[in-house]
Design an enzyme around this catalytic site. Structure first.
Site, short mmCIF file in Angstrom:
data_model
loop_
_atom_site.label_atom_id
_atom_site.label_comp_id
_atom_site.label_asym_id
_atom_site.label_seq_id
_atom_site.Cartn_x
_atom_site.Cartn_y
_atom_site.Cartn_z
N HIS A 564 25.45 19.09 24.43
CA HIS A 564 26.58 19.91 24.00
C HIS A 564 27.25 19.40 22.73
O HIS A 564 28.49 19.30 22.70
CB HIS A 564 27.62 19.98 25.12
N HIS A 610 30.56 24.00 29.88
CA HIS A 610 29.37 24.21 29.05
C HIS A 610 29.79 25.14 27.93
O HIS A 610 30.43 26.18 28.20
CB HIS A 610 28.23 24.79 29.89
C1 LIG Z 1 18.50 21.82 26.30
C2 LIG Z 1 19.86 22.46 26.18
C3 LIG Z 1 20.51 22.90 27.33
C4 LIG Z 1 21.78 23.47 27.25
N1 LIG Z 1 22.35 24.01 28.38
C5 LIG Z 1 23.48 24.73 28.25
C6 LIG Z 1 24.00 25.46 29.35
O1 LIG Z 1 23.41 25.49 30.44
N2 LIG Z 1 25.17 26.14 29.17
C7 LIG Z 1 25.84 26.13 27.97
O2 LIG Z 1 26.92 26.71 27.87
N3 LIG Z 1 25.36 25.46 26.92
C8 LIG Z 1 24.17 24.79 27.02
N4 LIG Z 1 23.65 24.20 25.91
C9 LIG Z 1 24.41 24.26 24.65
C10 LIG Z 1 24.42 25.64 24.03
O3 LIG Z 1 23.15 26.25 24.07
C11 LIG Z 1 24.94 25.53 22.60
O4 LIG Z 1 26.24 24.96 22.63
C12 LIG Z 1 25.00 26.88 21.91
O5 LIG Z 1 23.70 27.41 21.76
C13 LIG Z 1 25.67 26.79 20.56
O6 LIG Z 1 24.97 25.87 19.75
P1 LIG Z 1 25.15 25.78 18.19
O7 LIG Z 1 26.29 26.60 17.77
O8 LIG Z 1 25.15 24.33 17.86
O9 LIG Z 1 23.84 26.46 17.56
P2 LIG Z 1 22.41 26.68 18.16
O10 LIG Z 1 22.49 27.56 19.35
O11 LIG Z 1 21.72 25.39 18.30
O12 LIG Z 1 21.70 27.56 17.02
C14 LIG Z 1 21.53 27.16 15.70
C15 LIG Z 1 20.47 28.06 15.08
O13 LIG Z 1 20.45 27.91 13.66
C16 LIG Z 1 19.11 27.75 13.24
N5 LIG Z 1 19.11 26.94 12.02
C17 LIG Z 1 19.51 25.66 11.91
N6 LIG Z 1 19.38 25.24 10.64
C18 LIG Z 1 18.91 26.29 9.94
C19 LIG Z 1 18.57 26.47 8.57
N7 LIG Z 1 18.72 25.49 7.69
N8 LIG Z 1 18.08 27.67 8.18
C20 LIG Z 1 17.94 28.69 9.09
N9 LIG Z 1 18.25 28.57 10.39
C21 LIG Z 1 18.74 27.37 10.80
C22 LIG Z 1 18.45 27.04 14.40
O14 LIG Z 1 17.04 27.12 14.34
C23 LIG Z 1 19.07 27.75 15.58
O15 LIG Z 1 18.38 28.94 15.89
C24 LIG Z 1 22.41 23.59 25.98
C25 LIG Z 1 21.76 23.14 24.83
C26 LIG Z 1 20.49 22.60 24.92
C27 LIG Z 1 19.80 22.13 23.67
#
Ligand SMILES: Cc1cc2nc3c(=O)[nH]c(=O)nc-3n(C[C@H](O)[C@H](O)[C@H](O)COP(=O)(O)OP(=O)(O)OC[C@H]3O[C@@H](n4cnc5c(N)ncnc54)[C@H](O)[C@@H]3O)c2cc1C
Ligand SMILES: *[C@@H]1O[C@H](CO)[C@@H](O)[C@H](O)[C@H]1NC(C)=O
Ligand SMILES: *[C@@H]1O[C@H](CO)[C@@H](O)[C@H](O)[C@H]1NC(C)=O
Ligand SMILES: *[C@@H]1O[C@H](CO)[C@@H](O)[C@H](O)[C@H]1NC(C)=O
Ligand SMILES: *[C@@H]1O[C@H](CO)[C@@H](O)[C@H](O)[C@H]1NC(C)=O
Ligand SMILES: *[C@@H]1O[C@H](CO)[C@@H](O)[C@H](O)[C@H]1NC(C)=O
Ligand SMILES: *[C@@H]1O[C@H](CO)[C@@H](O)[C@H](O)[C@H]1NC(C)=O
Length: 633
Positions: A564, A610
């Protein structure tokens, strides 16, 4: 949730390079992941989905260019294209999620990371408070971002958390009463796939019923279910039953609500992007990495950032485009600060050290990384029938039959994420840590820690035993005070940044973990488990839970993450001149024109939940703010 394990500590220590861990989770599933890759649909089937920048429509003007199909990016792509005449380009580094079996089947989540086709394959630096262990740090790299590879737990968080967001940002739009309608707007509470009566498992009056994001309680039972519920009757003072932990008051034990519908995962891609992927005013470019944000102008002395540069690999041609209105960075808590820094927006001296000319000195970019540490505590179970995970990992026929059942009618235990309950608890008010450390929780409605009960052996630090049957209680600190960072290790956008969550580095976090493990042991000592559990598993049996030092040693050895990361481009008050924040309450990057951020990096503190639910809701609110043309400042 299932296990990942490295063979032993000796191998884990000092692990620096990617792809070298002896990941041995659910060996029997390995071929299924390959099957999933093979059944990816032909991408030509999608009108507005581009797999090569060279084929984008020439001379099309995009009002908004969104970087990353994360929940933030996906919500904005849908909501901004609701305005007729608004053209949006969504650029995603990873592939399409559609038709990929392990992405769709909830219990195959364990096959999606670490080091799989849909993962950035990150690792942390050696963690100084975890015996210098390197922790796998998966992040989704696919449409839907991490919501395409996560464990689907849907938890809104507490009223106190949102009221504190309002206080910290000076924007009442983040208060519980303002955000709660956005939860209802984005949700569609659907029945579980087995059609069982959910009375007493969820309170429908708390939820939305017509939003894009399906949520539901589990559609198949696990062997631990009845015992978990029974604990709430046997030990109600410590473990009260909570019929709906998403009503703003999460404390207690309740049925898990997941981003699940019709027995399948619902990611931000499934809910927000795929349904509109043929829209004339949305173009989605996949398999393409944004390498830099480009300064296109100066306005009133402030840099304007409406340009983006992108490429399909480090050796392929670079492309550039300008947005006519805004660039929205939604690349997630790790890649967003990396991209800001690559573009000259970040701590000036750190940028210079990488040969990057700073355009604006923003010290907080990449700082304040906060994540939830997770510890796995294993117990023995008496009967093979009660251990789902070992059944799956040791019996390929069993696993194959269950996947077959899912493919045939989307039923059976594959529709679950491997846990059916969530427990949110506060530390006792008389815990001695509070004599020296102020309570970091947002208020009495917010938990300090969480349990998840998994029917099987789960560890991210040791291999699963070949014999015996198990249950694991995950203990997770949800109000950690440790702070880490994301920093550049190179000016090359294809080189991963340096990630340091700095887990368990504070006395509070260690005290909270001790309190959580002690509570988990009391939970597992409730009368209902007699005959079901046989006591702590060999891995955990030697730990004297009455001894602080022994518990600290156990935590150092076993703690990992529940993935997270947040806070690396965090929100502060309008005009905040302090070095502690990056974006205004309307997510505009302070001191910059034409650029916003909407992903987990903006959260000013980590929710005691989460995080995906809060991120979806904040993005829905931001869409309304952008459409209204108003700014917060
Ligand atoms: C294994 C795992 C389990 C989890 N379980 C839960 C859960 O059960 N419940 C929950 O609430 N949360 C969970 N989370 C966390 C939740 O999924 C994230 O908090 C949520 O997706 C938001 O993440 P984020 O905003 O960091 O971006 P992300 O969701 O990580 O998305 C970022 C996106 O930007 C893209 N990207 C990055 N850099 C570039 C670039 N330079 N050019 C183009 N595209 C790019 C990536 O490829 C990705 O698609 C989990 C996360 C993981 C990894
Ligand atoms: C992560 O590792 C998998 C397996 O080796 C690989 O297929 C994938 O391309 C890697 N991801 C990145 C971003 O390198
Ligand atoms: C939502 O769930 C229903 C079943 O309740 C299913 O028919 C529908 O396809 C799902 N939609 C999305 C977008 O997940
Ligand atoms: C983007 O805008 C800048 C400044 O106006 C201009 O120099 C550049 O050519 C534009 N790029 C594209 C791809 O249009
Ligand atoms: C484990 O497998 C056995 C034999 O296939 C089966 O009877 C039992 O129900 C399974 N247990 C679980 C929890 O799936
Ligand atoms: C493996 O699973 C199959 C199908 O459930 C079952 O028939 C068989 O008995 C199991 N084998 C063992 C060794 O448990
Ligand atoms: C804290 O209070 C509980 C009762 O609420 C009591 O059982 C426990 O012994 C107390 N612990 C300390 C350290 O005082």
């Amino acid at each position: 949730m299932t296990r990942a394990a490295t063979a032993d500590r000796g191998q884990t220590q000092g692990l620096r390079t990617r792809n070298t861990s002896r990941f041995s989770s659910l060996r029997a599933f390995a071929t299924l992941a390959l099957l999933g890759a093979a059944v990816t649909l032909p991408q030509a089937a999608y009108g507005a989905l581009y797999t090569d920048p060279a084929t984008l429509p020439a001379n099309k003007a995009y009002d908004y260019i969104i970087i990353g199909a994360s929940p933030g990016g996906s919500v904005l792509a849908k909501r901004l294209t609701e305005v007729a005449g608004t053209n949006v380009l969504l650029i995603e580094a990873g592939p399409n999620d559609a038709g990929v079996l392990p992405i769709e089947v909830p219990l195959l989540s364990s096959q999606l990371q670490p080091n799989q086709l849909w993962d950035w394959n990150y690792t942390t630096v050696p963690q100084s408070a975890l015996n210098q262990r390197v922790i796998q740090y998966p992040r989704g790299r696919v449409l839907g971002g991490s919501t395409s590879i996560n464990f689907m737990i849907y938890s809104r968080g507490s009223e106190d958390d949102f009221n504190q967001y309002a206080e910290v940002t000076g924007d009442s739009g983040y208060s519980w009463s303002s955000i709660e309608p956005y939860f209802r707007k984005l949700e569609r509470l659907v029945p579980p796939v087995d059609g069982h009566n959910t009375q007493g498992e969820v309170d429908p009056s708390v939820h939305g019923t017509s939003g894009p994001l399906n949520i539901s309680v589990p559609g198949a039972s696990l062997p631990t279910d009845s015992h978990v519920v029974q604990v709430t009757q046997e030990l109600p003072n410590e473990f009260p039953f909570n019929v709906d932990m998403n009503n703003g008051k999460p404390i207690g034990v309740g049925w898990l609500q997941g981003t699940l519908g019709g027995g399948a995962r619902v990611s931000s891609s499934v809910a927000y992007v795929q349904p509109i992927i043929d829209s004339d005013n949305l173009d989605v470019l996949i398999d393409t990495t944004v390498t830099k944000l480009i300064k296109t102008d100066t306005q009133n002395g402030q840099p304007v950032f409406r340009g983006v540069q992108f490429a399909q690999s480090s050796t392929s041609p670079l492309y550039a485009l300008n947005a006519t209105k805004e660039v929205i960075l939604a690349a997630g808590a790790i890649n967003t600060p990396q991209l800001l820094m690559l573009s000259g927006l970040g701590p000036a001296s750190a940028l210079r050290a990488q040969g990057i000319t700073p355009i604006l000195d923003i010290p907080a970019v990449g700082q304040n990384l906060v994540d939830h540490p997770m510890l796995t505590n294993q117990f023995g179970v008496a009967s093979a029938d009660d251990d789902l995970i070992e059944n799956l990992s040791r019996n390929a026929t069993f696993a194959g039959d269950l996947v077959g059942e899912w493919i045939a009618d989307r039923m059976g235990v594959m529709v679950t994420a491997g846990q059916n309950h969530v427990t949110w608890l506060r530390m006792p008010a008389n815990d001695s840590i509070f004599k020296t450390v102020q309570d970091p929780s947002a208020g009495p409605l917010s938990p300090h820690f969480e349990f998840l009960v998994v029917p099987g052996f789960l560890s991210y630090a040791q291999a699963p035993p070949d014999t015996g049957f198990f249950m694991t209680i995950l203990t997770i600190i949800v109000t950690p005070t440790s702070r880490g960072s994301v920093t550049l290790s190179s000016s090359d956008p294809f080189v991963p940044p340096t990630i340091d969550p700095n887990f368990l580095s504070t006395a509070f976090d260690r005290a909270a973990m001790r309190a959580a493990v002690r509570s988990a042991v009391r939970f597992a000592s409730a009368p209902t488990w007699k005959g079901f559990l046989t006591g702590p598993a060999a891995s955990f049996a030697g730990v004297d839970v009455n001894d602080d030092d022994a518990l600290d040693a156990w935590a150092r050895e076993q703690t990992s993450t529940i993935w997270h990361p947040t806070g690396t481009a965090r929100m502060g008050k309008c005009g905040d001149s302090s070095v502690n924040s990056v974006v205004n309450p309307d997510m505009t990057v302070r001191g910059v024109v034409g650029l916003r951020v909407m992903d987990a990096s903006v959260l000013p503190f980590i929710p005691a939940a989460h995080p995906q639910a809060a991120i979806y809701a904040f993005a829905e609110r931001l869409a309304d703010l952008i459409k209204s043309g108003k700014s917060s400042c």
